[in-house]
Enzyme design. Structure first.
Site, PDB file in Angstrom:
ATOM      1  N   LYS A 131     -28.311 -98.689  19.152  1.00  0.00           N
ATOM      2  CA  LYS A 131     -28.233 -98.409  20.587  1.00  0.00           C
ATOM      3  C   LYS A 131     -27.349 -97.187  20.794  1.00  0.00           C
ATOM      4  O   LYS A 131     -26.121 -97.252  20.661  1.00  0.00           O
ATOM      5  CB  LYS A 131     -27.622 -99.595  21.338  1.00  0.00           C
ATOM      6  N   GLY A 185     -16.554 -96.709  19.536  1.00  0.00           N
ATOM      7  CA  GLY A 185     -16.364 -96.334  20.940  1.00  0.00           C
ATOM      8  C   GLY A 185     -14.915 -96.515  21.332  1.00  0.00           C
ATOM      9  O   GLY A 185     -14.027 -96.506  20.477  1.00  0.00           O
ATOM     10  N   SER A 186     -14.687 -96.711  22.616  1.00  0.00           N
ATOM     11  CA  SER A 186     -13.305 -96.776  23.100  1.00  0.00           C
ATOM     12  C   SER A 186     -12.677 -98.135  22.806  1.00  0.00           C
ATOM     13  O   SER A 186     -13.387 -99.133  22.624  1.00  0.00           O
ATOM     14  CB  SER A 186     -13.285 -96.509  24.603  1.00  0.00           C
ATOM     15  N   THR A 187     -11.362 -98.160  22.795  1.00  0.00           N
ATOM     16  CA  THR A 187     -10.636 -99.417  22.541  1.00  0.00           C
ATOM     17  C   THR A 187     -10.912-100.416  23.663  1.00  0.00           C
ATOM     18  O   THR A 187     -11.086-101.611  23.405  1.00  0.00           O
ATOM     19  CB  THR A 187      -9.130 -99.120  22.409  1.00  0.00           C
ATOM     20  N   THR A 235     -13.651-100.816  25.470  1.00  0.00           N
ATOM     21  CA  THR A 235     -14.960-101.451  25.256  1.00  0.00           C
ATOM     22  C   THR A 235     -14.932-102.306  23.991  1.00  0.00           C
ATOM     23  O   THR A 235     -15.540-103.384  23.958  1.00  0.00           O
ATOM     24  CB  THR A 235     -16.075-100.384  25.147  1.00  0.00           C
ATOM     25  N   GLY A 236     -14.237-101.831  22.968  1.00  0.00           N
ATOM     26  CA  GLY A 236     -14.156-102.598  21.715  1.00  0.00           C
ATOM     27  C   GLY A 236     -13.623-104.008  21.945  1.00  0.00           C
ATOM     28  O   GLY A 236     -14.099-104.974  21.341  1.00  0.00           O
ATOM     29  N   GLU A 241     -14.731 -99.372  15.314  1.00  0.00           N
ATOM     30  CA  GLU A 241     -14.119 -98.051  15.094  1.00  0.00           C
ATOM     31  C   GLU A 241     -13.766 -97.518  16.472  1.00  0.00           C
ATOM     32  O   GLU A 241     -14.661 -97.137  17.235  1.00  0.00           O
ATOM     33  CB  GLU A 241     -15.099 -97.110  14.382  1.00  0.00           C
ATOM     34  N   CYS A 250     -12.593 -88.688  17.861  1.00  0.00           N
ATOM     35  CA  CYS A 250     -11.655 -89.811  17.718  1.00  0.00           C
ATOM     36  C   CYS A 250     -10.462 -89.384  16.885  1.00  0.00           C
ATOM     37  O   CYS A 250      -9.322 -89.760  17.149  1.00  0.00           O
ATOM     38  CB  CYS A 250     -12.357 -91.010  17.107  1.00  0.00           C
ATOM     39  N   GLU A 267      -5.181 -91.205  25.304  1.00  0.00           N
ATOM     40  CA  GLU A 267      -6.161 -90.386  24.580  1.00  0.00           C
ATOM     41  C   GLU A 267      -6.928 -89.574  25.622  1.00  0.00           C
ATOM     42  O   GLU A 267      -7.707 -90.136  26.385  1.00  0.00           O
ATOM     43  CB  GLU A 267      -7.131 -91.307  23.823  1.00  0.00           C
TER      44      GLU A 267
HETATM   45  P1  NAD Z   1     -17.475 -96.277  25.128  1.00  0.00           P
HETATM   46  O1  NAD Z   1     -16.662 -97.393  24.606  1.00  0.00           O
HETATM   47  O2  NAD Z   1     -17.509 -96.041  26.593  1.00  0.00           O
HETATM   48  O3  NAD Z   1     -19.013 -96.461  24.708  1.00  0.00           O
HETATM   49  C1  NAD Z   1     -19.400 -96.623  23.372  1.00  0.00           C
HETATM   50  C2  NAD Z   1     -20.734 -97.343  23.312  1.00  0.00           C
HETATM   51  O4  NAD Z   1     -20.565 -98.680  23.801  1.00  0.00           O
HETATM   52  C3  NAD Z   1     -21.838 -96.735  24.166  1.00  0.00           C
HETATM   53  O5  NAD Z   1     -23.049 -96.837  23.468  1.00  0.00           O
HETATM   54  C4  NAD Z   1     -21.847 -97.630  25.390  1.00  0.00           C
HETATM   55  O6  NAD Z   1     -23.101 -97.646  26.065  1.00  0.00           O
HETATM   56  C5  NAD Z   1     -21.548 -98.981  24.776  1.00  0.00           C
HETATM   57  N1  NAD Z   1     -20.970 -99.980  25.684  1.00  0.00           N
HETATM   58  C6  NAD Z   1     -20.289 -99.778  26.836  1.00  0.00           C
HETATM   59  N2  NAD Z   1     -19.875-100.970  27.345  1.00  0.00           N
HETATM   60  C7  NAD Z   1     -20.294-101.928  26.486  1.00  0.00           C
HETATM   61  C8  NAD Z   1     -20.147-103.342  26.433  1.00  0.00           C
HETATM   62  N3  NAD Z   1     -19.475-104.024  27.384  1.00  0.00           N
HETATM   63  N4  NAD Z   1     -20.687-104.015  25.397  1.00  0.00           N
HETATM   64  C9  NAD Z   1     -21.326-103.358  24.403  1.00  0.00           C
HETATM   65  N5  NAD Z   1     -21.512-102.015  24.398  1.00  0.00           N
HETATM   66  C10 NAD Z   1     -20.983-101.305  25.425  1.00  0.00           C
HETATM   67  O7  NAD Z   1     -17.000 -94.991  24.311  1.00  0.00           O
HETATM   68  P2  NAD Z   1     -17.433 -93.481  24.549  1.00  0.00           P
HETATM   69  O8  NAD Z   1     -16.781 -93.020  25.796  1.00  0.00           O
HETATM   70  O9  NAD Z   1     -18.906 -93.360  24.372  1.00  0.00           O
HETATM   71  O10 NAD Z   1     -16.747 -92.766  23.273  1.00  0.00           O
HETATM   72  C11 NAD Z   1     -15.443 -92.264  23.271  1.00  0.00           C
HETATM   73  C12 NAD Z   1     -14.484 -93.213  22.583  1.00  0.00           C
HETATM   74  O11 NAD Z   1     -14.963 -93.540  21.282  1.00  0.00           O
HETATM   75  C13 NAD Z   1     -13.109 -92.591  22.353  1.00  0.00           C
HETATM   76  O12 NAD Z   1     -12.110 -93.540  22.642  1.00  0.00           O
HETATM   77  C14 NAD Z   1     -13.094 -92.263  20.853  1.00  0.00           C
HETATM   78  O13 NAD Z   1     -11.817 -92.188  20.272  1.00  0.00           O
HETATM   79  C15 NAD Z   1     -13.914 -93.395  20.315  1.00  0.00           C
HETATM   80  N6  NAD Z   1     -14.480 -93.044  19.013  1.00  0.00           N
HETATM   81  C16 NAD Z   1     -13.994 -93.657  17.902  1.00  0.00           C
HETATM   82  C17 NAD Z   1     -14.467 -93.298  16.653  1.00  0.00           C
HETATM   83  C18 NAD Z   1     -13.965 -93.956  15.408  1.00  0.00           C
HETATM   84  O14 NAD Z   1     -14.623 -93.827  14.380  1.00  0.00           O
HETATM   85  N7  NAD Z   1     -12.841 -94.651  15.419  1.00  0.00           N
HETATM   86  C19 NAD Z   1     -15.441 -92.304  16.537  1.00  0.00           C
HETATM   87  C20 NAD Z   1     -15.902 -91.691  17.694  1.00  0.00           C
HETATM   88  C21 NAD Z   1     -15.425 -92.074  18.934  1.00  0.00           C
END
Ligand code: NAD
Length: 485
Positions: free
Chosen positions: A182, A233-235, A237-238, A255, A289, A387
């Site tokens: 996705k 993705g972001s902490t 959302t994680g 991650e 990231c 961040e």
């Molecule tokens: P995000 O968390 O907003 O979205 C990431 C993904 O999660 C997207 O596909 C989004 O549609 C999906 N998503 C959103 N809400 C969700 C939910 N409730 N349940 C399941 N999936 C959901 O992150 P972003 O803004 O796309 O990316 C930026 C962030 O990602 C930054 O904090 C960056 O540091 C982090 N990041 C981390 C790494 C790593 O390897 N540690 C790499 C790249 C980016």
């Protein structure tokens, strides 16, 4: 003329229409949305919005495919992955342009990311995951095997939509799993095309991709038929993902965000290191990231190092990523652009000194932000704590090792960090005390498919890359065999 690679594969993809890939078929949906080119604010082509039926169909196909794919030999899986790498390489020009259009990053950085996908798949296919034998005697054999988990749901962000996607597909399928990808709704284009190519390399249901809206991620983390979520993705959302998968006890890799410190010691070559630090802070306009997000400079060289950073930054060009010699492309989307702009509002409010930048040109089209270095703000300021995910960077002065280590560790995040010094003993002494998944000495953001990578503290759970990353796509099974005598 179609590009032909050294292995004879030809560019075959059409990069103008976009469909979901379910069971190796191109599947359209009733509803669609579209991305925005962040440099021009022009609409990109329509992409599907998957509904629950689409997800159910993909999960059903992935489950059926898993029963066969798990028993396919590692050699055959390797061959499929290597064919996938060849086809990506043959279509690299198309992917590179599409990546710049959907994400905004300049062509050289997009070329590097797409090339990285090929390198990653080839290197991952070489990683061996051996059984662990604890005892092998005439009476008893005890061995741990690494068996595939099942169906993996890959959830990918918008900053590296190609490499982060491929970094999940490769290990998942090599270890015998099937995968549903996705992409972020902001950057769905390259992911759909990767899955289209994968349909020419893998049996139906092994690699699928669904473009959707904000509902799709939560549906995937909740659904019964997915066995593991690999999330980047972001902490914030994680944490939601972790809470959601608990109900079905899915396996989970997270991650997440980073707030990487770079510690600059007094002995460095100032112009050289200042240039490198700027590069690792501002690549992809800071939307990395693992970007350097705080720079701690020894007080004895603070002014000279700051001035060298300013000089280097001023020479970097901002613009549409398709134009030549551009280093700073736009911020990828409006939401993120507004978030970064809010930090600029704090410059006047908090009376931060600015070494370069500090303003945003609002009369230009596109989500462009002038690179900005904030000169010695308070440790408690938002720019030091949060961040930003944009080209705004705090630099801070330090005096003692003990003090700088404490300040570098004063973050809930612990993804990466770097120490820059000509004194290796000093560098290692400091580096060993930093709380981060990766600590580099005299470099930063130097990642590889064969080296495990993950975050400490709230930067993640588990790792990707290397043998450990491959094992993250497996269940462990211990066979404890008492031999009949
Ligand atoms: P995000 O968390 O907003 O979205 C990431 C993904 O999660 C997207 O596909 C989004 O549609 C999906 N998503 C959103 N809400 C969700 C939910 N409730 N349940 C399941 N999936 C959901 O992150 P972003 O803004 O796309 O990316 C930026 C962030 O990602 C930054 O904090 C960056 O540091 C982090 N990041 C981390 C790494 C790593 O390897 N540690 C790499 C790249 C980016």
């Amino acid at each position: 003329m179609a590009a032909v690679t050294t292995n004879g594969s030809k560019a075959t993809l059409d990069f103008t229409t976009f469909k979901n890939i379910i069971n190796n078929e191109l599947v359209d949906t009733v509803k669609h949305h579209y991305g925005i080119n962040p440099a021009t604010l022009e609409k990109l082509p329509n992409v599907p919005i998957a509904n629950k039926v689409d997800l159910d169909n993909a999960v059903k196909a992935a489950r059926a495919a898993f029963e066969k794919w798990r028993n396919v030999s590692r050699e055959e899986r390797n061959a499929a992955v290597l064919k996938f790498a060849d086809l990506i390489e043959a279509n690299a020009d198309g992917f590179t342009k599409l990546l710049t259009l959907e994400q905004g990053k300049p062509t050289p950085q997009a070329t590097f990311e797409v090339g990285g996908c090929v390198t990653w798949l080839r290197a991952l296919s070489q990683i061996k995951v051996d059984d662990e034998v604890f005892e092998d005697t005439t009476e008893r054999k005890v061995v741990t095997r690494f068996t595939p988990i099942g169906v993996v749901g890959a959830i990918v962000p918008w900053n590296f939509p190609c490499l982060l996607n491929i970094g999940k597909i490769g290990p998942a399928v090599l270890m015998g799993n099937t995968i549903i990808v996705k992409p972020s709704p902001f950057t769905p284009y390259t992911a759909l095309k990767f899955a289209e190519l994968a349909s020419k390399c893998f049996p139906p249901g092994v690699v699928q991709a669904l473009s959707g809206d904000d509902n799709l991620g939560p549906w995937m983390t909740a659904i019964e038929g997915i066995d593991k979520i690999s999330f980047t993705g972001s902490t914030v959302t994680g944490k939601k993902v972790a809470a959601s998968v608990a109900a079905t006890m899915k396996r989970l890799t997270l991650e997440l965000g980073g707030k990487d410190p770079a510690i600059i010691c007094a002995s460095v070559d100032i112009p050289k290191v200042a240039a490198e630090v700027c590069t690792y802070a501002f690549l992809n306009s800071g939307q990395v990231c693992l970007a350097i997000k705080r720079v701690y400079i020894h007080s004895s060289i603070y002014a000279a190092f700051r001035d060298a950073m300013v000089k280097y930054t001023k020479a970097l060009k901002i613009g549409n990523g398709l134009d030549e010699n551009v280093f700073f492309g736009p911020i990828q989307n409006e939401m993120q652009y507004k978030k970064v702009r809010s930090l600029f509002d704090d410059i006047a409010k908090e009376k931060w000194k600015v070494a370069v930048g500090g303003t945003i040109d609002t009369d230009i089209t596109g989500y462009f932000i002038n690179p900005t270095i904030v000169d010695n703000p308070s440790d408690e300021s938002r720019i030091v704590k949060e961040e930003p995910f944009g080209p705004i960077l705090p630099i801070l002065s330090w005096d003692t090792e003990e003090e700088v280590i404490k300040r570098a560790n004063a973050s809930e995040l612990g993804l990466g960090a770097s120490v820059w010094s000509n004194d290796m003993e000093e560098a290692e002494r400091i580096g060993n005390q930093i709380e981060a998944g990766t600590v580099w000495i005299n470099t930063h953001f130097d990642v590889s498919p064969v080296i495990p990578f993950g975050g400490h503290k709230q930067s993640g759970l588990g790792v990707e890359g290397g043998v450990a990353g491959m094992k993250g796509m497996c269940n462990q099974q211990t066979l404890n065999i008492h031999k009949i005598k």
